[in-house]
Design an enzyme around this catalytic site. Structure first.
Site, PDB file in Angstrom:
ATOM      1  N   ARG A  73       0.793  -1.233   0.000  1.00 21.13           N
ATOM      2  CA  ARG A  73       0.000   0.000   0.000  1.00 21.13           C
ATOM      3  C   ARG A  73       0.828   1.288   0.000  1.00 21.13           C
ATOM      4  NH1 ARG A  73      -2.545  -4.039   2.583  1.00 21.13           N
ATOM      5  NH2 ARG A  73      -4.686  -4.374   1.883  1.00 21.13           N
ATOM      6  N   HIS A 115      -0.797  -2.569  -4.777  1.00 22.93           N
ATOM      7  CA  HIS A 115      -0.286  -3.454  -5.843  1.00 22.93           C
ATOM      8  C   HIS A 115      -0.362  -2.842  -7.248  1.00 22.93           C
ATOM      9  CE1 HIS A 115      -0.004  -6.443  -2.769  1.00 22.93           C
ATOM     10  NE2 HIS A 115      -1.178  -6.999  -2.912  1.00 22.93           N
ATOM     11  N   HIS A 171       2.872 -13.196  -5.427  1.00 19.20           N
ATOM     12  CA  HIS A 171       1.769 -13.374  -4.501  1.00 19.20           C
ATOM     13  C   HIS A 171       1.136 -14.777  -4.456  1.00 19.20           C
ATOM     14  CE1 HIS A 171      -1.494 -12.015  -2.024  1.00 19.20           C
ATOM     15  NE2 HIS A 171      -1.141 -10.761  -2.127  1.00 19.20           N
ATOM     16  N   ASP A 184      -2.112  -9.759   8.391  1.00 14.78           N
ATOM     17  CA  ASP A 184      -1.896  -9.043   7.130  1.00 14.78           C
ATOM     18  C   ASP A 184      -0.849  -7.983   7.451  1.00 14.78           C
ATOM     19  OD1 ASP A 184      -2.024  -8.133   4.592  1.00 14.78           O
ATOM     20  OD2 ASP A 184      -4.089  -7.405   4.670  1.00 14.78           O
ATOM     21  N   GLU A 225       5.108 -12.522   1.185  1.00 20.25           N
ATOM     22  CA  GLU A 225       5.534 -11.619   0.112  1.00 20.25           C
ATOM     23  C   GLU A 225       6.771 -10.849   0.535  1.00 20.25           C
ATOM     24  OE1 GLU A 225       1.859  -9.235  -0.573  1.00 20.25           O
ATOM     25  OE2 GLU A 225       1.029 -10.826   0.631  1.00 20.25           O
TER      26      GLU A 225
HETATM   27  C1  GAL Z   1      -1.902  -8.655   0.154  1.00 23.97           C
HETATM   28  C2  GAL Z   1      -2.454  -7.576   1.028  1.00 23.97           C
HETATM   29  C3  GAL Z   1      -3.825  -7.994   1.446  1.00 23.97           C
HETATM   30  C4  GAL Z   1      -4.715  -8.247   0.242  1.00 23.97           C
HETATM   31  C5  GAL Z   1      -4.002  -9.158  -0.739  1.00 23.97           C
HETATM   32  C6  GAL Z   1      -4.663  -9.236  -2.084  1.00 23.97           C
HETATM   33  O1  GAL Z   1      -0.615  -8.338  -0.249  1.00 23.97           O
HETATM   34  O2  GAL Z   1      -1.612  -7.362   2.129  1.00 23.97           O
HETATM   35  O3  GAL Z   1      -4.432  -7.009   2.269  1.00 23.97           O
HETATM   36  O4  GAL Z   1      -5.033  -7.020  -0.365  1.00 23.97           O
HETATM   37  O5  GAL Z   1      -2.708  -8.719  -0.995  1.00 23.97           O
HETATM   38  O6  GAL Z   1      -5.962  -9.636  -2.036  1.00 23.97           O
END
Ligand code: GAL
Length: 342
Positions: free
Chosen positions: A70, A95, A170, A243, A308
């Site tokens: 973010r 992303h 991811h 998260d 990640e």
């Molecule tokens: C992760 C993020 C989560 C969610 C996911 C994608 O990297 O931290 O909050 O957005 O990606 O669905």
């Protein structure tokens, strides 16, 4: 010749590890790994067909960028100039926005690489202004698989103008095999004494770095993910699970061990090595059993865990966080290794 989104490629080694990805997003659609008893399972969650994978969750197994994770309010300032990125996740940019690298079709070519069983190079040129980021960015990602079961991802990028960058990949792992329950019994160990808590106001990190000791974020020795996910602590309840970005001890320079995920049930372990300073652990908190995944089973909450490797969330707005800036003449480099052990 340009690749089609649906083009599929396979990395294989002599031990039966087989990784399939698409040209679209460099998307890891399956990773087959044996177990101690010789049973082969697919350890990433996803879909049974390529068509479903390309129509399904846009982040499953995908390369994310230009800025993975973010950026607060989608805003940053570089060399005195303000930039506004797309706001696509609550109040924030996530992303690369709705048209991130996870939506692109990459050029893919097999390459020869010493010491590995198979390798591919994925390339992409992102135009100046693409996703509203400055600079033309030339990106290459090498996927390779060795006979000692290391799946290595090597990112490189160069820019024509000063910009910000944070690439990641991811896949959501389930070591018991996709569709075989959730990951709450998996044990995670992290080489991290600190993490970057989420600011409830920003819905991302605001610069705080806190000790994990005495909190559910303490994975300094192996601990079941369920123990953290079920905690009543504010940080956990805020996002309904994990998260969070962890600060890798001595991270950000050499490639070192950052994380170890294991399942007693299948006897499989994944070790994650990286040269990045951070690792986001996301336990699939938003999956809600409404879409069909592998083996025709519904994708359930906590059905997989993403690990990640990256710099910290919202780094472009936090002086004290690692620097996300890439300038012309510099090369962004990032290595992430997922090593499978059974
Ligand atoms: C992760 C993020 C989560 C969610 C996911 C994608 O990297 O931290 O909050 O957005 O990606 O669905």
């Amino acid at each position: 010749m340009a690749n089609k989104a649906t083009d599929c490629f396979k990395l294989k080694n002599k031990n039966g590890v087989e990784i399939t990805f698409t040209a679209q997003a460099g998307r890891l659609i399956s990773i087959l790994v044996p177990s101690a008893s010789g049973k082969i399972d697919d350890v990433v969650i996803g879909y049974d067909t390529v068509a479903e994978a390309l129509a399904g969750d846009v982040y499953f197994g995908a390369i994310c960028g230009r800025y993975a994770n973010r950026v607060s309010k989608g805003q940053f300032t570089l060399d005195g100039q303000d930039y506004q990125l797309e706001v696509n996740n609550g109040p924030n940019h996530l992303h690369g926005g709705s048209d991130g690298f996870n939506t692109r079709t990459w050029n893919v070519e097999p390459i020869k690489k010493e010491g590995v069983a198979s390798a591919y190079k994925l390339t992409l040129v992102s135009a100046d202004g693409d996703q509203k980021y400055p600079g033309e960015l030339s990106v290459s990602v090498v996927y390779s698989l060795s006979d000692d079961n290391q799946f290595k991802i090597e990112y490189e990028a160069e820019t024509s103008k000063p910009t910000i960058i944070n690439l990641t990949c991811h896949p959501y792992f389930n070591l018991d095999g996709a569709g075989n329950g959730n990951i709450l019994e998996h044990k995670l160990q992290l080489n991290a004494d600190n993490y970057t808590p989420i600011s409830p106001k920003l819905e991302t990190c605001d610069g705080k770095i806190e000790k994990v000791a005495g909190t559910p974020m303490d994975f300094t020795s192996p601990k079941k993910l369920g123990e953290a996910v079920r905690s009543t602590a504010d940080q956990i309840r805020l996002v309904d699970g994990l998260d969070h970005n962890f600060v890798i001890d001595n991270g950000g320079e050499k490639v070192i061990l950052a994380a170890k995920l294991s399942s007693e049930k299948s006897g499989r372990t994944i070790e994650v090595y990286t040269d990045q300073p951070g690792i986001q652990i996301y336990t699939g908190n938003h999956f809600d059993s409404t879409s069909k995944g592998k083996q025709g089973r519904l994708i359930e909450k906590y059905g997989g865990v993403a690990m990640e490797t990256q710099i910290f969330p919202n780094s472009p707005n936090v002086e004290a966080f690692p620097n996300a800036t890439l300038r012309p003449g510099e090369v962004y480099k990032h290595t992430c290794i997922y090593k499978f052990v059974w």
